[in-house]
Design a protein around this motif. Structure first.
Motif, PDB file in Angstrom:
ATOM      1  N   SER A  89       0.979  -1.109   0.006  1.00 30.24           N
ATOM      2  CA  SER A  89       0.173   0.016   0.240  1.00 30.24           C
ATOM      3  C   SER A  89       0.806   1.134   0.176  1.00 30.24           C
ATOM      4  N   MET A  90       2.014   1.043   0.682  1.00 27.15           N
ATOM      5  CA  MET A  90       2.884   2.489   0.836  1.00 27.15           C
ATOM      6  C   MET A  90       3.516   2.709  -0.616  1.00 27.15           C
ATOM      7  N   ALA A  91       3.933   1.495  -1.121  1.00 29.48           N
ATOM      8  CA  ALA A  91       4.526   1.496  -2.531  1.00 29.48           C
ATOM      9  C   ALA A  91       3.753   2.117  -3.549  1.00 29.48           C
ATOM     10  N   ALA A  92       2.276   1.820  -3.428  1.00 29.27           N
ATOM     11  CA  ALA A  92       1.165   1.922  -4.350  1.00 29.27           C
ATOM     12  C   ALA A  92       0.869   3.780  -4.084  1.00 29.27           C
ATOM     13  N   LEU A  93       0.980   4.282  -2.832  1.00 31.68           N
ATOM     14  CA  LEU A  93       1.032   5.845  -2.454  1.00 31.68           C
ATOM     15  C   LEU A  93       2.224   6.310  -2.958  1.00 31.68           C
ATOM     16  N   ARG A  94       3.331   5.763  -2.774  1.00 33.55           N
ATOM     17  CA  ARG A  94       4.293   6.521  -3.347  1.00 33.55           C
ATOM     18  C   ARG A  94       4.384   6.789  -4.761  1.00 33.55           C
ATOM     19  N   THR A  95       4.048   5.669  -5.335  1.00 35.51           N
ATOM     20  CA  THR A  95       3.925   5.838  -6.988  1.00 35.51           C
ATOM     21  C   THR A  95       2.771   6.785  -7.425  1.00 35.51           C
ATOM     22  N   ALA A  96       1.814   6.907  -6.853  1.00 35.26           N
ATOM     23  CA  ALA A  96       0.697   7.526  -7.193  1.00 35.26           C
ATOM     24  C   ALA A  96       1.065   9.046  -6.921  1.00 35.26           C
ATOM     25  N   VAL A  97       1.582   9.228  -5.652  1.00 37.87           N
ATOM     26  CA  VAL A  97       1.864  10.739  -5.397  1.00 37.87           C
ATOM     27  C   VAL A  97       3.028  11.150  -6.456  1.00 37.87           C
ATOM     28  N   SER A  98       3.968  10.235  -6.901  1.00 33.85           N
ATOM     29  CA  SER A  98       4.933  10.691  -7.912  1.00 33.85           C
ATOM     30  C   SER A  98       4.213  11.065  -9.225  1.00 33.85           C
ATOM     31  N   ALA A  99       3.281  10.392  -9.615  1.00 33.80           N
ATOM     32  CA  ALA A  99       2.457  10.398 -10.738  1.00 33.80           C
ATOM     33  C   ALA A  99       1.868  11.675 -10.668  1.00 33.80           C
ATOM     34  N   LEU A 100       1.126  12.094  -9.477  1.00 35.39           N
ATOM     35  CA  LEU A 100       0.373  13.459  -9.741  1.00 35.39           C
ATOM     36  C   LEU A 100       0.782  14.443 -10.296  1.00 35.39           C
ATOM     37  N   ALA A 101       2.516  14.676  -9.911  1.00 38.67           N
ATOM     38  CA  ALA A 101       3.122  15.766 -10.596  1.00 38.67           C
ATOM     39  C   ALA A 101       3.006  15.736 -12.195  1.00 38.67           C
ATOM     40  N   LEU A 102       2.811  14.767 -12.864  1.00 35.01           N
ATOM     41  CA  LEU A 102       2.665  14.667 -14.337  1.00 35.01           C
ATOM     42  C   LEU A 102       1.428  15.412 -14.812  1.00 35.01           C
ATOM     43  N   TYR A 103       0.627  15.418 -13.871  1.00 35.57           N
ATOM     44  CA  TYR A 103      -0.945  15.919 -14.217  1.00 35.57           C
ATOM     45  C   TYR A 103      -1.067  17.444 -13.446  1.00 35.57           C
ATOM     46  N   ASP A 104      -0.036  18.011 -13.123  1.00 34.16           N
ATOM     47  CA  ASP A 104      -0.112  19.416 -12.785  1.00 34.16           C
ATOM     48  C   ASP A 104       0.610  20.219 -13.292  1.00 34.16           C
ATOM     49  N   ASP A 105       0.076  21.180 -13.978  1.00 33.32           N
ATOM     50  CA  ASP A 105       0.873  22.211 -15.095  1.00 33.32           C
ATOM     51  C   ASP A 105       1.712  22.962 -14.066  1.00 33.32           C
ATOM     52  N   GLU A 106       1.579  23.266 -12.739  1.00 34.18           N
ATOM     53  CA  GLU A 106       2.275  24.030 -12.101  1.00 34.18           C
ATOM     54  C   GLU A 106       3.308  23.248 -11.393  1.00 34.18           C
ATOM     55  N   ALA A 107       3.514  21.849 -11.435  1.00 35.08           N
ATOM     56  CA  ALA A 107       4.399  21.141 -10.790  1.00 35.08           C
ATOM     57  C   ALA A 107       5.827  21.700 -10.482  1.00 35.08           C
ATOM     58  N   ASN A 108       6.513  22.269 -11.537  1.00 34.15           N
ATOM     59  CA  ASN A 108       7.825  22.808 -11.309  1.00 34.15           C
ATOM     60  C   ASN A 108       7.795  24.339 -10.999  1.00 34.15           C
ATOM     61  N   ASP A 109       6.770  24.956 -10.742  1.00 33.64           N
ATOM     62  CA  ASP A 109       6.757  26.540 -10.418  1.00 33.64           C
ATOM     63  C   ASP A 109       7.312  26.297  -8.854  1.00 33.64           C
ATOM     64  N   LEU A 110       8.176  26.996  -8.476  1.00 33.53           N
ATOM     65  CA  LEU A 110       8.820  27.194  -7.376  1.00 33.53           C
ATOM     66  C   LEU A 110       8.349  28.136  -6.371  1.00 33.53           C
ATOM     67  N   SER A 111       7.434  29.235  -7.051  1.00 33.07           N
ATOM     68  CA  SER A 111       6.947  30.402  -6.409  1.00 33.07           C
ATOM     69  C   SER A 111       6.155  29.844  -5.091  1.00 33.07           C
ATOM     70  N   GLN A 112       6.036  30.736  -4.036  1.00 36.21           N
ATOM     71  CA  GLN A 112       5.638  30.448  -2.727  1.00 36.21           C
ATOM     72  C   GLN A 112       4.056  30.206  -2.960  1.00 36.21           C
ATOM     73  N   GLU A 113       3.569  30.922  -3.847  1.00 38.05           N
ATOM     74  CA  GLU A 113       2.083  30.992  -3.820  1.00 38.05           C
ATOM     75  C   GLU A 113       1.742  29.671  -4.569  1.00 38.05           C
ATOM     76  N   SER A 114       2.553  29.168  -5.484  1.00 34.83           N
ATOM     77  CA  SER A 114       2.361  27.782  -6.065  1.00 34.83           C
ATOM     78  C   SER A 114       2.590  26.672  -5.052  1.00 34.83           C
ATOM     79  N   ASN A 115       3.666  26.741  -4.503  1.00 31.77           N
ATOM     80  CA  ASN A 115       3.788  25.645  -3.479  1.00 31.77           C
ATOM     81  C   ASN A 115       2.842  25.711  -2.423  1.00 31.77           C
ATOM     82  N   VAL A 116       2.192  26.741  -1.908  1.00 31.75           N
ATOM     83  CA  VAL A 116       1.269  26.533  -0.815  1.00 31.75           C
ATOM     84  C   VAL A 116       0.098  26.094  -1.593  1.00 31.75           C
ATOM     85  N   ARG A 117      -0.183  26.056  -2.729  1.00 31.04           N
ATOM     86  CA  ARG A 117      -1.448  25.725  -3.564  1.00 31.04           C
ATOM     87  C   ARG A 117      -1.063  24.193  -3.631  1.00 31.04           C
TER      88      ARG A 117
END
Ligand SMILES: CC(=O)SCCNC(=O)CCNC(=O)[C@H](O)C(C)(C)COP(=O)(O)OP(=O)(O)OC[C@H]1O[C@@H](n2cnc3c(N)ncnc32)[C@H](O)[C@@H]1OP(=O)(O)O
Ligand SMILES: O=C([O-])CC(=O)C(=O)O
Length: 370
Positions: A89-117
């Motif tokens: 279950s933790m391997a599944a969670l780790r993999t799914a959370v990593s995958a979330l980044a692929l579907y977030d357009d602002e994944a690599n935006d390091l601004s504070q506002e984006s990081n809080v969001r």
């Protein structure tokens, strides 16, 4: 240069999020006993991220943002459905959370506002991922968040598909408060090391989940329940524990790197374990836990940590054993995110040294001569 094994006692950063002084745990200066009795998990999230307790308006805004961002991307649900049967279950969670980044357009935006969001998105979607994982393996469809004002209530609804009862919501909410942050524990340290390279928050939380999974850290709560199930009866506690200690095996849920005189969170979970056991008419897990606690404390001087009584609490709430550590991750995401935000705010690459103990003055030997 000489190394300290496991970095014990090394002060590796400054932080204004949580502290452990003389066995007292505080979040932003507020005693955990006070928070456990009075605060909701959403108030604690706000406290950890923004440094103060929220006003009613600020709390409602956070609750509504958490609900607005709670939908797990369809592509991630499709991935969960495609995982092999019986995966960890933790391997599944780790993999799914990593995958979330692929579907977030602002994944690599390091601004504070984006990081809080993104912290809000992660806090909102991780419970949905865990609930979806649990339902999919039972052949059921995932359930969308019902949009209650409580992370605990939303998660229980998404897990079971039914409106959760008040007792279960309150118990889970308190467990989430108690597990939310803990200074520079291993997974939080991993998250800080990760983002200190100026990578993204999804990478930081993915590192943290992988680190929490281990049985010396968050994975201990599941291991405690496996042990209680193996012991089976109250009568078998003494011979089982004696045998384990004789063989120098570790007893899961006992001991702590920082607390040597007891973990201040354990008494709250112990009380919950008793109250829930009494309410459901099944005190077996509580009674076995108490017996093990008395024995390990008297024989080894080791006290239960946060993982010990949480095992019987979650079992009494009828939560499957392998979801205990993922539930820990729901809670600790609040602390990880707070530390990640703090690290970005005043960043320097984290790169310690190693004391070299290998051979010296060696020469390359051609492969034909080896
Ligand atoms: C949320 C959390 O992460 S809380 C911790 C969850 N982990 C567990 O419950 C796993 C069981 N506990 C342990 O393994 C340890 O107590 C830890 C990992 C939590 C802390 O480890 P450390 O600070 O490195 O302590 P260390 O492992 O060096 O233990 C010191 C001594 O106590 C013993 N000891 C520590 N914990 C236990 C235990 N649970 N059962 C039996 N003996 C233990 C060790 O064997 C060691 O004995 P020794 O000096 O004779 O070799
Ligand atoms: O602090 C630690 O070493 C372990 C931890 O995460 C906790 O106790 O909550």
């Amino acid at each position: 240069m000489s190394a300290t094994k496991g970095l014990e006692g090394i002060v590796a950063t400054t932080s204004s999020i949580s502290s452990i002084v003389d066995g007292v745990l505080t979040y932003r200066g507020i005693d955990i006993d006070d928070l456990a009795e009075n605060a909701t998990f959403e108030e604690v999230i706000y406290l950890l991220w923004f440094g103060k307790l929220p006003t009613q308006t600020e709390l409602e805004k956070l609750q509504s943002d958490l609900n607005a961002y709670s939908k797990v991307p369809d592509a991630v649900i499709a991935q969960l459905k495609a995982f092999p049967k019986g995966v960890n279950s933790m391997a599944a969670l780790r993999t799914a959370v990593s995958a979330l980044a692929l579907y977030d357009d602002e994944a690599n935006d390091l601004s504070q506002e984006s990081n809080v969001r993104k912290a809000i998105k992660l806090q909102a979607q991780i419970p949905g991922i865990i609930a979806a994982f649990a339902r999919i393996r039972e052949g059921k469809e995932p359930v969308a968040s019902p949009g209650y004002s409580s992370v605990a209530a939303n998660f229980l609804y998404q897990l079971t598909g039914n409106e959760p009862d008040k007792v279960a919501i309150e118990a889970l909410d308190k467990a989430l408060v108690l597990h939310a942050d803990h200074e520079l524990n291993a997974s939080t340290f991993a998250a800080r090391v990760t983002v200190a390279t100026l990578t993204d928050i999804y990478s930081g939380i993915t590192s943290a989940i992988g680190t929490l999974k281990g049985p010396l850290h968050g994975g201990a709560n599941e291991a405690v329940m496996a042990m209680l199930e193996e012991i089976g009866t109250v009568e078998n506690v003494v011979p089982y524990i004696n045998d384990k200690l004789e063989r120098k095996d570790k007893i899961m849920g006992f001991g702590h790197r920082v607390y040597k005189n007891g973990d201040p969170r354990a008494k709250h979970l112990q009380k919950m374990s008793y109250e829930l056991g009494k309410l459901t008419g099944n005190l077996k897990w509580y009674e076995m836990s108490i017996k093990a606690d008395e024995l390990v404390t008297s024989l080894k001087g080791l006290k239960p940590n946060v993982d010990f009584y949480s095992a019987s609490v979650y079992t009494t709430l009828e939560i499957p054993r392998d979801l205990f550590t993922p539930i820990f991750a729901i809670s600790r995401t609040s602390g990880w995110a707070a530390h990640i935000l703090e690290q970005y705010e005043n960043n320097r690459l984290i790169r310690p040294r190693a004391e070299y103990t290998g051979p010296v003055n060696q020469k390359y030997i051609p492969i034909s001569e080896r």
